[in-house]
Motif scaffolding. Sequence first.
Motif, PDB file in Angstrom:
ATOM      1  N   TRP B  25       0.842  -1.205   0.000  1.00 32.94           N
ATOM      2  CA  TRP B  25       0.000   0.000   0.000  1.00 32.94           C
ATOM      3  C   TRP B  25       0.878   1.258   0.000  1.00 32.94           C
ATOM      4  O   TRP B  25       0.679   2.171  -0.805  1.00 32.94           O
ATOM      5  N   HIS B  57      -0.426  -2.985 -13.951  1.00 31.07           N
ATOM      6  CA  HIS B  57      -1.731  -2.997 -13.250  1.00 31.07           C
ATOM      7  C   HIS B  57      -1.968  -1.688 -12.488  1.00 31.07           C
ATOM      8  O   HIS B  57      -2.609  -1.685 -11.424  1.00 31.07           O
ATOM      9  N   GLU B  60      -5.655  -0.641 -11.690  1.00 28.24           N
ATOM     10  CA  GLU B  60      -6.533  -1.508 -10.889  1.00 28.24           C
ATOM     11  C   GLU B  60      -6.579  -1.022  -9.439  1.00 28.24           C
ATOM     12  O   GLU B  60      -5.612  -0.445  -8.943  1.00 28.24           O
ATOM     13  N   PRO B  61      -7.690  -1.304  -8.727  1.00 28.57           N
ATOM     14  CA  PRO B  61      -7.768  -0.908  -7.313  1.00 28.57           C
ATOM     15  C   PRO B  61      -6.727  -1.655  -6.473  1.00 28.57           C
ATOM     16  O   PRO B  61      -6.258  -2.728  -6.860  1.00 28.57           O
ATOM     17  N   VAL B  63      -6.676  -3.340  -3.467  1.00 25.27           N
ATOM     18  CA  VAL B  63      -6.849  -4.668  -2.861  1.00 25.27           C
ATOM     19  C   VAL B  63      -6.807  -5.785  -3.914  1.00 25.27           C
ATOM     20  O   VAL B  63      -6.051  -6.761  -3.746  1.00 25.27           O
ATOM     21  N   PRO B  64      -7.563  -5.683  -5.020  1.00 21.08           N
ATOM     22  CA  PRO B  64      -7.437  -6.730  -6.033  1.00 21.08           C
ATOM     23  C   PRO B  64      -6.002  -6.857  -6.565  1.00 21.08           C
ATOM     24  O   PRO B  64      -5.531  -7.965  -6.825  1.00 21.08           O
ATOM     25  N   ARG B  65      -5.309  -5.732  -6.676  1.00 20.28           N
ATOM     26  CA  ARG B  65      -3.921  -5.753  -7.135  1.00 20.28           C
ATOM     27  C   ARG B  65      -3.057  -6.560  -6.180  1.00 20.28           C
ATOM     28  O   ARG B  65      -2.235  -7.377  -6.594  1.00 20.28           O
ATOM     29  N   TYR B  66      -3.270  -6.290  -4.887  1.00 20.24           N
ATOM     30  CA  TYR B  66      -2.470  -6.985  -3.877  1.00 20.24           C
ATOM     31  C   TYR B  66      -2.782  -8.482  -3.880  1.00 20.24           C
ATOM     32  O   TYR B  66      -1.883  -9.318  -3.850  1.00 20.24           O
ATOM     33  N   LEU B  67      -4.093  -8.794  -3.928  1.00 26.10           N
ATOM     34  CA  LEU B  67      -4.481 -10.207  -3.877  1.00 26.10           C
ATOM     35  C   LEU B  67      -3.970 -10.958  -5.102  1.00 26.10           C
ATOM     36  O   LEU B  67      -3.523 -12.106  -5.003  1.00 26.10           O
ATOM     37  N   SER B  68      -4.004 -10.278  -6.232  1.00 28.01           N
ATOM     38  CA  SER B  68      -3.506 -10.899  -7.459  1.00 28.01           C
ATOM     39  C   SER B  68      -1.994 -11.161  -7.342  1.00 28.01           C
ATOM     40  O   SER B  68      -1.496 -12.208  -7.741  1.00 28.01           O
ATOM     41  N   TRP B  69      -1.285 -10.204  -6.745  1.00 26.34           N
ATOM     42  CA  TRP B  69       0.160 -10.378  -6.538  1.00 26.34           C
ATOM     43  C   TRP B  69       0.431 -11.544  -5.592  1.00 26.34           C
ATOM     44  O   TRP B  69       1.288 -12.385  -5.844  1.00 26.34           O
TER      45      TRP B  69
END
Lengths: 579, 326
Positions: B25, B57, B60-61, B63-69
């Motif tokens: 973040w 990315h 992209e928002p 949280v989805p970015r983090y989860l995807s990572w």
Amino acid sequence: MRIKAAAAVAVAGVSALLLSACGVGGGGGGSATASGNFADCPANVNTCNAVPADQLQRGGTITFAIEKNIPNWNVVSADGNVFETGMATQAYLPAAFKTQPDLKLALNTDLMVSADLVNPTTIVYKIKPEAVWSDGTPISAQDFIYAWKMQSPARCPDCSTAGNGGWELVQNVTASDGGKTATMTLSKPFTDWQNYFSSGQPLYPAHIAAQHGDLNTPQGVAASFDWFGKNPPTYSGGPYVVERWQDNQALTLAPNPRWYGATKPTLDKLIMRVITDATQEPIALQNNEVQVIYPQPQVDIVQQLQQIPNVSQQQQLGLTWEHYDLNLRNPALQDKALRQAMFTAVNRQDIIAKTVGQFNPEVGPLNSLMFLPQQEGYTDNIAQTGLGSGDVERAKKILTDAGYTGVGQALVAPGGKPVPAMRIRYTVGNAIRQNESELFAGYMRQLGINVTVEPTDDLGTTLTAGDYDIMVFAWVQSPAPFANAQQTFLSTSGNNFGQYKNPATDKLLTEAASSVDKAAATAKLNEADRIILGDAYVLPLYQKPVLLATQNGVANVRSNASLNGPMYNAGEWGLRTGG
Amino acid sequence: MLIYAVRRIVVSIPILLVSSFVVFWLGTLSGNPLTPLILRNPPPPPHVLAAEADRLHLNEPLVPRYLSWLGGVLRGDFGPSVIATQDIGAELGARFWVTMRLIIVAMVIALVLAVLVGVYTAVRQYSKADYTATFLGFLFLAMPSFWLAILLKQGGIDFNTIVGDQVIYTIGASSVPAPPGFLARVVDIAGHLVLPTIALALISYAAWSRFTRASMLETLNSDYVRLARAKGLSRRTVMFRHALRTALIPLTTVTALDVATILGGAVITERVFQWRGLGDFLIESIRQFDTYAVTSWLLVSAAIVIAFNLVADLLYGVLDPRIRYA
């Protein structure tokens, strides 16, 4: 007693360490900007430190420190168009024109018989018959055609190019004369035509590109474009071939056995070693781990180099220039009189003396937005405006004449509205720019304008978002002034961060960039320069110096303050006999 | 013991996840990775900037970015780097051993020195040697590691001048090109290793030697050591079998806890000596606003710290049988 004895031992130890840190002795001698082997550089910028190849030692190695890794091998790509890649390619990629240390483009006579503008929209390139790639394939018009395809937005929309201007004007490139002549046709004249296939946009081998994509399709060109970016070169059309690439460590170059040029390399190896901390470079030079360094000049580094024996150093003023920009989105700054007064109160000479002048007494105010003093067409367009003179009384008079009140106290605009506080921003950690910002705030205080100094850790976003009132930063120009001017000042340009819009200058800039008459184009650019300066939108400060230092045994290395760097003549680098 | 170790690992996972999210973040807030491209003159065409933003990315928002990572990390993919040609996972793997070589050699030197000096100065309390070691210990503690490294470099250059040969090097982990022959290469690597390991070791040595001295003094004054002496055991046996063994237990804890500090010190040491390890990778990644690289670095460094703490737990068992059988 015991404590005293112990303290004495410790103090002696620390003193020895300190003495060893300071007592390097020696000294290069000469002036602050050119010493030792570089003493004649100010007078002979293109030929200083020259020794003929037959008088050089045969063999040996020179290690040159570069400050960043080479992330991408395709120098015409957005990712690869960085200084380090630009320097490396000088050793192994051929180009029709090369930027010389005097920042002028010159025909590369190793590769070319000629390159002529035969009519306003036709350029004919004649390639030397003996010019070959390192695998024996002739360097030909096919390589010119491939360079056009990879940089043409129409021919390869998926090629992530660095965006060097002018390629959208190219209609066609054709081969003749057994492949040794390339003819390029343009849709309209391009004043900077010598920039095509220049050392900033060199040739890649089309026959190798064809192995990695169908060059008759945009997808195939894009595939080969990406392949050149990802893979260290196995090909060469220059004096050296890449022998080994150690990621993040070093690029080792060895002489190209099929080099067709007039001067054959005398070195066994030329190594570009990655040293990412500039402050460590003088120490490595002193310990002979590297023989050539090219760090950003700072007072400490310049003084440190002066203390090292048998080292020469040269400073050169180049293509990067520092400036203040105003953000015309700010309603208060939309008043020309206020802008003129602000820039008139700025004392450029004072700023230089308190920043870069500390290590380079030859830096002076830059007096044009369009040309640099080394370029034809450079004219002092500032003197008449009084901008940057530090003439506070004149600045105050401009404000008073325009109806401002509270001059020197708390400035109030003619309509009765107080001039709001403004923010000047600079890149965090850049001490010179912080100084420049604080000095600016000081000049404005004399007019009654409150300016706060605020750093940014993201210059690009701050500029594009317009999150500033005044910004201090630098432009890195290519040697193509007409294209540069369009990219920086055209109303529609993405780089026109301060939103300067003027149909008159747009017309002049556009006409200048597509002129058949260079003298007329130069006149138009200077006219646009006078208008923009008169509007007090950008105040140029000075050309930033670059710094080169070498062991005294090194010959034929000299500064070149373009993307080429000192490697522009890598094939000539050598060691003095007995050096 | 094993259950304790497993429990430690399990507990560290949520801490790791939360901290990686916070770093991710903060990384996204710290700057725009496209800045170097935006500031080019001439600038890349808009479609190039758009493609780069898409690849990273950036649109992209969070949280989805983090989860995807995070999902990618579980599959061994550490996300796209701002350097399109860079594989973050491969880069971390290559740099891991460079840093470990530096850290382990420095820790061994620091520990040996610290124990020797700590024990000696405890036994010879208030001697000249004790005062000298105390002064030097505080000096090294107070000295910025960057400055110490520069002093060492100058000392190395002076040494080369005195011996008239290139013995000590100031940059890199080895010469380019490497010298021919096995022995020459070993000497070359040793010549590159000397200064950075001393620089890194001295800082830890300073703290650990003070700690060993204090711990040893406390043990030497304890009842059981006095009893052992009273029973007529030899000085050597009392020192090494009873006192030192007990005194080393808290040092083990401190050493394991200090791994994070040493990793921090390695960031500076690697920079000054131009070692291409994890520290150098972190600085370059921060400089380029490379969020995925910085967050991945955090995961690896946290794993190193956890691993060293587990080793310390196991060492307790070796040093103190009561823990082994608990």
